[in-house]
Every structure is written in C-alpha cells, then in structure tokens.
Design a protein around this motif. Structure first.
Motif, PDB file in Angstrom:
ATOM      1  N   MET A   1      45.779  40.110  25.660  1.00 30.37           N
ATOM      2  CA  MET A   1      44.888  40.271  26.807  1.00 30.37           C
ATOM      3  C   MET A   1      45.031  41.680  27.367  1.00 30.37           C
ATOM      4  N   LYS A   2      43.997  42.480  27.174  1.00 35.08           N
ATOM      5  CA  LYS A   2      44.042  43.843  27.694  1.00 35.08           C
ATOM      6  C   LYS A   2      43.842  43.875  29.205  1.00 35.08           C
ATOM      7  N   TYR A   3      42.936  43.023  29.678  1.00 31.55           N
ATOM      8  CA  TYR A   3      42.541  43.132  31.075  1.00 31.55           C
ATOM      9  C   TYR A   3      42.571  41.772  31.775  1.00 31.55           C
ATOM     10  N   LEU A   4      43.359  41.702  32.849  1.00 36.80           N
ATOM     11  CA  LEU A   4      43.279  40.590  33.790  1.00 36.80           C
ATOM     12  C   LEU A   4      42.409  41.083  34.929  1.00 36.80           C
ATOM     13  N   SER A   5      41.256  40.466  35.092  1.00 35.20           N
ATOM     14  CA  SER A   5      40.200  41.032  35.921  1.00 35.20           C
ATOM     15  C   SER A   5      39.754  40.042  36.989  1.00 35.20           C
ATOM     16  N   VAL A   6      39.070  40.578  38.002  1.00 30.37           N
ATOM     17  CA  VAL A   6      38.436  39.735  39.023  1.00 30.37           C
ATOM     18  C   VAL A   6      37.035  40.264  39.298  1.00 30.37           C
ATOM     19  N   ALA A   7      36.143  39.359  39.673  1.00 29.17           N
ATOM     20  CA  ALA A   7      34.815  39.755  40.136  1.00 29.17           C
ATOM     21  C   ALA A   7      34.950  40.235  41.581  1.00 29.17           C
ATOM     22  N   TYR A   8      34.508  41.457  41.814  1.00 30.45           N
ATOM     23  CA  TYR A   8      34.683  42.075  43.130  1.00 30.45           C
ATOM     24  C   TYR A   8      33.337  42.589  43.609  1.00 30.45           C
ATOM     25  N   TYR A   9      33.046  42.377  44.893  1.00 31.03           N
ATOM     26  CA  TYR A   9      31.774  42.770  45.491  1.00 31.03           C
ATOM     27  C   TYR A   9      32.048  43.681  46.676  1.00 31.03           C
ATOM     28  N   PRO A  10      32.364  44.965  46.420  1.00 29.00           N
ATOM     29  CA  PRO A  10      32.721  45.861  47.524  1.00 29.00           C
ATOM     30  C   PRO A  10      31.597  46.025  48.538  1.00 29.00           C
ATOM     31  N   GLY A 319      45.567  32.890  23.663  1.00 24.94           N
ATOM     32  CA  GLY A 319      45.865  32.536  22.279  1.00 24.94           C
ATOM     33  C   GLY A 319      44.641  32.510  21.393  1.00 24.94           C
ATOM     34  N   ARG A 320      43.506  32.121  21.954  1.00 21.51           N
ATOM     35  CA  ARG A 320      42.293  31.987  21.145  1.00 21.51           C
ATOM     36  C   ARG A 320      41.514  33.293  21.020  1.00 21.51           C
ATOM     37  N   GLY A 321      42.010  34.383  21.630  1.00 19.36           N
ATOM     38  CA  GLY A 321      41.430  35.685  21.347  1.00 19.36           C
ATOM     39  C   GLY A 321      40.744  36.396  22.487  1.00 19.36           C
ATOM     40  N   ALA A 322      40.892  35.919  23.734  1.00 17.87           N
ATOM     41  CA  ALA A 322      40.251  36.602  24.858  1.00 17.87           C
ATOM     42  C   ALA A 322      41.004  37.888  25.176  1.00 17.87           C
ATOM     43  N   GLU A 323      40.319  39.033  25.112  1.00 23.04           N
ATOM     44  CA  GLU A 323      40.960  40.302  25.445  1.00 23.04           C
ATOM     45  C   GLU A 323      40.786  40.642  26.923  1.00 23.04           C
ATOM     46  N   THR A 324      39.835  39.992  27.576  1.00 26.09           N
ATOM     47  CA  THR A 324      39.631  40.140  29.016  1.00 26.09           C
ATOM     48  C   THR A 324      39.457  38.754  29.615  1.00 26.09           C
ATOM     49  N   ILE A 325      40.138  38.496  30.723  1.00 25.80           N
ATOM     50  CA  ILE A 325      39.962  37.245  31.456  1.00 25.80           C
ATOM     51  C   ILE A 325      39.602  37.625  32.887  1.00 25.80           C
ATOM     52  N   ASN A 326      38.382  37.294  33.278  1.00 24.72           N
ATOM     53  CA  ASN A 326      37.862  37.710  34.580  1.00 24.72           C
ATOM     54  C   ASN A 326      37.726  36.498  35.501  1.00 24.72           C
ATOM     55  N   PHE A 327      38.467  36.515  36.600  1.00 24.78           N
ATOM     56  CA  PHE A 327      38.415  35.415  37.554  1.00 24.78           C
ATOM     57  C   PHE A 327      37.305  35.650  38.573  1.00 24.78           C
TER      58      PHE A 327
END
Length: 668
Positions: A1-10, A319-327
């Motif tokens: 996982m390269k990026y642990l991300s969040v949806a952000y609305y500045p 494990g299944r291949g997600a390189e980015t997970i965006n919450f």
C-alpha cells in the motif's frame, strides 16, 4: 500500500482549519488526500471566471506536511450558473423533469455544450497545476453513471445519440429489427426516427447502456489526454461504485487508464462479495495489477471495546493488491451530504476520537509488520473465475445489478475455503494462455463469445478442470435467449444438452439481499447435495447426457433422478456442469468432491468468514466476523509477524488478523 488516503474537502472548511487537519493526518500516518471532485463552483464560480488560488494554498500545506494529492476533475456536479443559463446541459428523465441544484451527476452525457465546458475546466486545471509536485494522480469525474440517482437521460439529444450509435452498429433498420426481436408486440421499426426514449425491453436497454457507456468513456478519455499532455508523469484513474454491473464497461476503462479505482463500502455480511470485487479489479487488465480503493469507510463504531471492525477489511485490500486505500471521509459533513452514511475519521467537532485512533492503530500495526508489500509482485492464483461484462450489463438492465457479483462471490468463497487463491477475470481482457490455472469456474455467465468458447476448449483439452453452472451461454450477443439447446456451442465440451429449466424459486427476491455467510435464502425448496439438504436459490436445469456421465442426481423436484452434476472427459481434461443454483455451503461441498476426485489430495477447510491471501512468502489471514475462529494453516509456518499461530494452528479473535511468513521448500 503506497498511499493511505482520505477524501478531503478544504473548500467547505475555514482556511484556518486546514493546517490542523493536515497535521492530524500526518500524525495518523495518512500520506495522501483525494480532493476536488465536487468543487466546480470553487474553480469557476461564474462562467469563464477561474480561481485556483485556494487549491494552490492547500497544495502548499500538503507539501509542508508530506501529504500527496489525488486531484479530481470536478465534472460530477454542475455549477448553478450552468444549469440556469444552459438547461440543455442537464439531463431529463422519462417525464421530461430535470434535477435541481444540490444533486450530483445531473449532466446530460449527450450535451456537446456540457462536454465543451468540461474540456475547458480540465484544460484550465491542467494548466494551473501542471508543475505541482504534490499531485501524484488524477481521478476523472466521480462514479461515472448513465443512470445514477436520477435515472437515464431521455432528452432529444440522447435520442439522437442513441440512433447514431445504433446506425453505426447495425447498419440497416432490418438488421436492428432482427437483433431486437421487433416483430414481437408489433414493434417492427421502419425508420430510425421511430426509436425513442425511454426504451422498455431488456435487449433494447442493453444497447442503450452500451451506447452511454461508450459516451462516458469517450468523455473521460478526452480528459485523460488533456492531463497527460500537460504532465505525462501524472497517473490517471477513475472510480466505480460497488457493483459488478456498473453503468460503464469497467474492463475497457481499465485497459485505457493507468490504474482503476473501486469504491468499497465493506460490512461483514458482504465481505464475500467484496473479496470477489477486489479480485476482479486486480485482474481488470487481464492479468494481476495493482488497483486502488477509491472510497471505503469504517462503516460503524465498533460494537465491542478493543476491536476494530475495519482492521481485517484493510488487510484484505492490502493483500489483494490495493496500492491506495482512500477513506471517505476525513470530517463528518454538517448538512445533507451523506452526513450519516458512516462515521468519518473525525466527527463534526473536528477533534480526533475513536475512529481516528482506530485508523491510527491500523496504520501503526501496518508499519510495525515492516513489509514492503508494493515490492512483492502480484502473481496469478491457482484458480480463476471468468466473468462476462455483457452479462453484467444484462443484469443491470434487468434490475438485478448485484446478481453476477453474488454468483461470483459464492463460487469464490467456496474455492477460497479450500485454500485456492482465486483470480476473477473479465473474459474480454484475457489475452494470455490459461493453462497455469488448476481450475476455472464460470458462474452465471450468460454469454460466451465463440473465440472464448475455443479458449475454454483448448484449456480443457490440454488437461484443465473446468466447472460451469446454470445459465451458461443462454443468451446471444443481443441479449435474446437462444433457441438452441444449451450450453450453446459447448455441447461437445460438457457432453450434456439442456432444454428444460425450472426458474420458479423466487429468482429476483434474494439477489437484493446482502451475501450472508452462509447465504440465507427465502426459498422453501431443498435438494440433498453430498449428504446435506441445500436450499435452491433460483433455478434448476434438466441435464440430458450425451457423452458426459453423472456424478450426482437430483434428489427431489421435477427433475428427480436425473443428473444434477456431470463430468465429461475432453482431451486430457474434464468439464463439469452443475445444474442448480445452490447455496454457498453446497458449492463448497461440490468443489471439495470434484477437487479431491481429480487432484488426489485433501484440501483445507477454512471458515467462510476467514480471508486467506498468499502474497510472495507471506500469508495473510483475516477474521471478518464478530466471533473467534480457529483453524489449521495449510502452509508451513516459519515466523508469525502479527497475530496468534501456535504449531500451525491459527487463532483469530473477532475482527483480528494473522500474518505469517511461509517456510519455503528446503528451509530449516
């Protein structure tokens, strides 16, 4: 996982809050934000008046805190000035009614004026942000849909576009009449102008969905080219909502983009569906490749103190291949914009509490394990499920948008419980040889093209084990039911002939329910399948033997005493056919019987709630349930990196994870 991300609305929060948010993100191990997908009015508050200053400010702060950015094209929600001044940009439903300001995906996908405005805003954004190093990728639009919450657009422009598309496909009105079975119900067309929207038959709507899929893909691929021209280093993606039966051809989209993103809102009852969904997105290009989870969520506060429901879901994605997970999303919305769908990372007050601390714990645990998952190549599994995106479109049109996903999840869960590593692959994306798979399964594949039929025959002829079940190739490429005996074009492969079907078991009622493990069903009809009664969910087929032989008979019902499960020797391999739509537990028994029969060995028995992913020299086990589970790991264990495993026995508490380093051959 390269990026642990969040949806952000500045744009919806005060500027003085931005730095605090980014500081909290950094402290939690969040290293990426996705933003901009609904900010057209911020970028272009009035026609032709562009403002990107605020986003340059937030990009500066992202750089300061070491946070990467996935920037989105904002075309998913129209600005009020466009809707008021140019009503032709807004879709119209079958009653001629257009949506008001405040909704999403209001645009008419046949409006050239909307396309022109969209090109312009993307060009302006590409020019404004071309040198921003914080931007690592772009998301095009958001959850592309020709129907969305608002229904299919039925305006005159869409009618014209549909007629143009039909002319290109069919050439003459007579060819269309034959494909559309138009003699039925006095529907014979004599002129293209007689085709109007909405259309009411499944096959006709199938073409409408295909037409609008092409239109939407053309729309975003034009934007891809604009962005790539501005900065060739940018990676381009788009995201799709949680369904095998999306409104667009996701297999084609994946082939055209750098990577693809799927939105995955997970709960325990639908984890089997989600596993198959991720296995599909990993293989959309036809081979294993990293993908992104464009949106996911914690979904709820944990029911028990000390547990983190999202923990196993997170590790399944990794494990299944997600390189980015965006919450979705960083902070709870204050008015009407999905504010109660699931808890955000921080609550309305902006102060970090339970969900924030849980996500921080997950990230710390991930870092503690210390494995560079992205450096481990994604390899093919040892079993494959082949899916047909035409079937997905058919189910979408027919109102059963989750039907294919549940069928795939049933087979995938059954195979996974035996220890198989399963790839889910779109048929139209397959270009390589399939011989590396020990087993290939075809669940609810209603259309198989002639070239694919030959591929399957080649696979079996050269020693493969092929499993198919009800509905195989029952429709032609136009969505019509075939008039020939099934499985059309593959009678020699399976050695059976099918004429009679009994679809009288509430065929539509159970598809809309979540996939519980084991699957619950409303049906009252049961068959004895390998020693246990099993509910039949939708359909039974009468298998008439030609060259196949029977492995199991129907125990009851209108086909009692006739073959239910057959096997046909074909070249050096075998093709098996299962005639009924049975539940998950029955599938597990059937696969265990077939595999032990053909491979001459015993297989593990992993609980259905347990996820099992082998990546390189590591095995990840997850417990996606609220109850503890214990089982014997099929691998030889060298080291326990996370969780509890003693003497090869894995013990998982509720929503727990175990990661093992596998002992290779020749290791001490």
């Amino acid at each position: 996982m390269k990026y642990l991300s969040v949806a952000y609305y500045p744009e919806v929060w005060p500027k003085e809050r931005w730095e605090r948010d980014l500081s909290l993100m950094r402290d939690a191990g969040i290293n990426c934000v996705r933003m901009g997908e609904f900010n057209w009015t911020g970028f272009e508050p009035q026609e032709g008046e562009f403002h990107f200053e605020e986003y340059h400010e937030i990009l500066d702060l992202c750089g300061k805190y070491g946070i990467h950015v996935i920037l989105c094209t904002p075309t998913s929600a129209l600005p009020p000035w466009m809707m008021k001044r140019y009503p032709e940009t807004v879709r119209k439903d079958k009653n001629g009614v257009s949506p008001s300001v405040g909704s999403r995906r209001q645009y008419c996908q046949s409006s050239e004026r909307f396309f022109a405005f969209s090109r312009r805003i993307v060009e302006k954004m590409a020019e404004a942000f071309r040198d921003r190093k914080e931007i690592i990728a772009w998301q095009l639009d958001n959850e592309l849909s020709s129907t969305s919450e608002l229904g299919m657009c039925c305006c005159p422009k869409c009618e014209q576009e549909f007629r143009r598309w039909l002319k290109k496909k069919y050439g003459t009105i007579n060819v269309l009449n034959r494909a559309w079975n138009a003699r039925s119900w006095s529907s014979l067309f004599t002129d293209w102008e007689e085709i109007t929207l909405p259309v009411h038959r499944i096959g006709w709507n199938l073409d409408l969905y295909r037409c609008m899929s092409d239109r939407l893909l053309g729309f975003i691929l034009e934007h891809r080219d604009i962005l790539k021209k501005a900065n060739p280093e940018w990676r381009i993606t788009t995201n799709t909502w949680t369904s095998f039966s999306a409104d667009i051809d996701i297999a084609r989209g994946a082939r055209e983009l750098d990577y693809y993103s799927c939105d995955s809102y997970v709960t325990d009852p639908i984890i089997a569906f989600m596993r198959s969904f991720w296995d599909l997105y990993r293989n959309l290009k036809g081979y294993p490749a990293p993908f992104a989870v464009g949106e996911t969520a914690v979904q709820r506060y944990p029911l028990k103190r000390g547990t983190i429901d999202a923990k196993p879901w997170f590790w399944e994605m990794v494990g299944r291949g997600a390189e980015t997970i965006n919450f979705f999303r960083w902070r709870q919305s204050v008015m009407g914009e999905e504010e109660l769908n699931s808890p955000s990372i921080i609550p309305w007050t902006g102060e970090p509490r339970t969900i924030y601390e849980n996500l921080k714990t997950i990230r710390q645990e991930y870092d503690t394990v210390g494995i560079d998952w992205d450096s481990i190549p994604l390899k093919r599994g040892n079993a494959a499920i082949l899916v047909d995106m035409e079937t997905a479109f058919l189910h979408r049109v027919n109102g059963d948008s989750q039907m294919l996903g549940i069928a795939v999840a049933t087979v995938n869960s059954a195979l996974s419980s035996l220890g198989f590593q399963v790839d889910v692959i779109p048929m139209e994306s397959i270009s390589d040889d399939l011989s590396s798979y020990q087993l290939i399964a075809l669940p609810t594949v209603e259309y198989v093209s002639p070239p694919m039929q030959e591929r399957l025959k080649h696979y079996v002829r050269n020693g493969g084990l092929l499993f198919a079940e009800h509905r195989l190739n029952v429709r032609d490429e136009f969505g019509k039911y075939r008039t020939s005996a099934g499985p059309d074009g593959m009678l020699d492969l399976f050695g059976v002939e099918i004429h009679d079907i009994a679809p009288a078991f509430g065929e539509h009622s159970y598809w809309v329910a979540s996939l519980d493990i084991p699957q619950k069903s409303d049906t009252l009809f049961y068959l004895e399948i390998l020693g246990k009664p099993s509910p039949i969910r939708s359909r039974m087929e009468h298998l008439e033997l030609r060259t196949a032989h029977t492995l199991m008979d129907y125990s009851d019902g209108c086909f009692e005493g006739t073959p239910l499960l057959t096997e046909n020797a074909f070249g050096n391999g075998y093709a098996c056919y299962f005639g009924a739509d049975a539940d998950l537990e029955a599938h597990e028994r059937v696969f265990r019987f077939l595999c032990e029969r053909r491979f001459g060995k015993t297989f593990p028995h992993l609980p259905f709630a347990v996820g099992h992913i082998v990546r390189g020299e590591f095995a990840i086990y997850t417990n996606c349930s609220g109850e503890p589970v214990s089982f014997q790991a099929p691998e030889r264990v060298q080291e326990v990196l996370l969780g509890c495993c003693t003497g090869g026995n894995v013990e998982l508490q509720a929503h727990d994870v175990c990661i093992l380093k596998i002992q290779g051959e020749g290791s001490e």
